[in-house]
Motif scaffolding. Structure first.
Motif, short mmCIF file in Angstrom:
data_model
loop_
_atom_site.label_atom_id
_atom_site.label_comp_id
_atom_site.label_asym_id
_atom_site.label_seq_id
_atom_site.Cartn_x
_atom_site.Cartn_y
_atom_site.Cartn_z
N ASP A 1 5.81 -0.38 -11.41
CA ASP A 1 5.37 0.03 -12.76
C ASP A 1 4.07 0.82 -12.70
OD1 ASP A 1 7.56 -1.29 -13.77
OD2 ASP A 1 6.43 -3.01 -14.54
N TYR A 2 3.23 0.54 -11.72
CA TYR A 2 1.93 1.20 -11.63
C TYR A 2 1.94 2.45 -10.75
CZ TYR A 2 -3.15 1.42 -11.91
OH TYR A 2 -4.44 1.83 -12.16
N GLY A 3 3.10 2.81 -10.19
CA GLY A 3 3.20 4.03 -9.42
C GLY A 3 3.08 3.87 -7.91
N TYR A 4 3.07 2.64 -7.43
CA TYR A 4 3.10 2.38 -6.00
C TYR A 4 4.56 2.19 -5.59
CZ TYR A 4 -1.90 1.29 -6.01
OH TYR A 4 -3.25 1.35 -6.12
N THR A 5 4.86 2.46 -4.34
CA THR A 5 6.19 2.20 -3.82
C THR A 5 6.06 1.18 -2.70
OG1 THR A 5 6.84 4.48 -4.29
CG2 THR A 5 8.25 3.23 -2.79
N PRO A 6 6.68 -0.01 -2.88
CA PRO A 6 6.65 -0.98 -1.78
C PRO A 6 7.35 -0.38 -0.57
CG PRO A 6 7.36 -2.02 -3.82
CD PRO A 6 7.33 -0.54 -4.07
N ASP A 7 6.70 -0.44 0.59
CA ASP A 7 7.26 0.14 1.81
C ASP A 7 7.93 -0.94 2.64
OD1 ASP A 7 7.79 1.99 3.86
OD2 ASP A 7 5.90 1.53 4.86
N LYS A 8 7.21 -2.01 2.92
CA LYS A 8 7.76 -3.11 3.70
C LYS A 8 7.52 -4.40 2.94
CE LYS A 8 6.78 -0.72 7.95
NZ LYS A 8 5.76 -0.44 8.92
N ILE A 9 8.58 -5.19 2.81
CA ILE A 9 8.48 -6.49 2.14
C ILE A 9 9.03 -7.53 3.11
CG2 ILE A 9 9.19 -7.89 0.18
CD1 ILE A 9 9.68 -5.21 -1.31
N ASN A 10 8.20 -8.49 3.48
CA ASN A 10 8.63 -9.56 4.36
C ASN A 10 8.55 -10.86 3.56
OD1 ASN A 10 8.75 -11.69 6.27
ND2 ASN A 10 8.13 -10.26 7.88
N ARG A 11 9.69 -11.33 3.10
CA ARG A 11 9.73 -12.54 2.28
C ARG A 11 9.46 -13.80 3.11
NH1 ARG A 11 11.16 -12.12 -2.95
NH2 ARG A 11 11.99 -10.11 -3.62
N GLU A 12 9.75 -13.74 4.39
CA GLU A 12 9.51 -14.90 5.26
C GLU A 12 8.02 -15.16 5.43
OE1 GLU A 12 10.45 -16.48 9.78
OE2 GLU A 12 11.28 -14.57 9.13
N PHE A 13 7.24 -14.09 5.65
CA PHE A 13 5.81 -14.22 5.86
C PHE A 13 5.00 -13.86 4.62
CE2 PHE A 13 7.48 -13.55 10.16
CZ PHE A 13 7.03 -14.72 10.74
N ILE B 1 3.52 -7.75 1.84
CA ILE B 1 4.00 -6.48 1.25
C ILE B 1 3.02 -5.38 1.64
CG2 ILE B 1 4.51 -5.22 -0.88
CD1 ILE B 1 4.78 -8.00 -2.26
N THR B 2 3.55 -4.24 2.05
CA THR B 2 2.72 -3.04 2.21
C THR B 2 3.32 -1.95 1.33
OG1 THR B 2 3.96 -2.26 4.12
CG2 THR B 2 1.98 -3.54 4.57
N THR B 3 2.49 -1.05 0.89
CA THR B 3 2.97 0.05 0.06
C THR B 3 3.03 1.34 0.87
OG1 THR B 3 0.75 0.73 -0.65
CG2 THR B 3 1.87 -0.95 -1.98
N GLU B 4 3.76 2.30 0.34
CA GLU B 4 3.72 3.63 0.93
C GLU B 4 2.36 4.23 0.60
OE1 GLU B 4 7.03 5.96 -0.42
OE2 GLU B 4 8.44 4.86 0.84
N GLU B 5 2.01 5.30 1.30
CA GLU B 5 0.72 5.95 1.05
C GLU B 5 0.65 6.43 -0.40
OE1 GLU B 5 0.37 9.14 3.85
OE2 GLU B 5 -0.38 7.82 5.41
N LYS B 6 -0.51 6.27 -0.99
CA LYS B 6 -0.74 6.76 -2.34
C LYS B 6 -1.91 7.74 -2.28
CE LYS B 6 -1.30 5.55 -7.11
NZ LYS B 6 -1.38 4.54 -8.11
N ASN B 7 -1.72 8.90 -2.86
CA ASN B 7 -2.76 9.93 -2.88
C ASN B 7 -3.74 9.66 -4.01
OD1 ASN B 7 -1.82 11.53 -0.73
ND2 ASN B 7 -0.26 12.39 -2.06
N GLN B 8 -5.00 9.76 -3.67
CA GLN B 8 -6.07 9.63 -4.65
C GLN B 8 -7.08 10.74 -4.34
OE1 GLN B 8 -5.70 7.52 -7.06
NE2 GLN B 8 -7.61 7.94 -8.08
N GLU B 9 -6.93 11.86 -5.02
CA GLU B 9 -7.73 13.06 -4.78
C GLU B 9 -7.54 13.53 -3.33
OE1 GLU B 9 -11.61 13.03 -6.49
OE2 GLU B 9 -10.90 12.00 -8.27
N THR B 10 -8.54 13.49 -2.48
CA THR B 10 -8.40 13.99 -1.10
C THR B 10 -8.17 12.85 -0.10
OG1 THR B 10 -10.78 13.85 -0.75
CG2 THR B 10 -9.91 15.94 -1.58
#
Length: 145
Positions: free
Chosen positions: A53-65, A68-77
């Protein structure tokens, strides 16, 4: 004697652990810690939906451990990746950032957070992540080394 040891133990614990957590951001902070009223898989699902909803894309989700990591998000430079680690109802947020102009993926991975600047060298990234965390409506937010 045992009555003397208890206050001494409490004092030592408060000094040791009290220096690691702050209610406001501080120089050298490496994690944002948030407490929620839900936990486990329910919290993972909630956070993934909030990320989308906030514009991040979950990249890796490990439900066992519970990680969660997200894909890269651009913030200016700058680009950054958010890392989310869930322990019960407590969530640790951390991240890594890199210049958007760095050529290789290896260069980006080498610019980890937490050197001398703490969480973020760039305030735009920190502010964006804090907006996201506040939007998830945690019960409490703290900052840690």
């Amino acid at each position: 004697m045992k009555y003397l040891l208890l206050p001494l133990f409490i004092l030592c614990c408060s000094i040791t652990f009290g220096q690691n957590l702050e209610d406001t951001p501080f120089k050298g902070a490496k994690k944002v810690i948030a407490a929620y009223g839900i936990q486990g898989d329910e919290l993972i699902t909630y956070l993934c939906q909030q990320l989308l909803d906030y514009g991040y894309t979950p990249d890796k989700i490990n439900r066992e451990f519970h990680f969660i990591t997200t894909e890269e998000k651009n913030q200016e430079t700058i680009v950054y990746v958010m890392r989310i680690y869930i322990r019960g109802d407590v969530v640790e947020y951390s991240a890594r950032e890199a210049s958007a102009y760095e050529k290789g993926k290896q260069e980006k991975q080498q610019s980890e957070y937490g050197s001398n600047t703490g969480l973020f060298a760039h305030h735009e990234c920190f502010n964006d992540m804090m907006e996201f965390i506040k939007r998830t409506k945690p019960d409490k937010i703290r900052f840690s080394k």
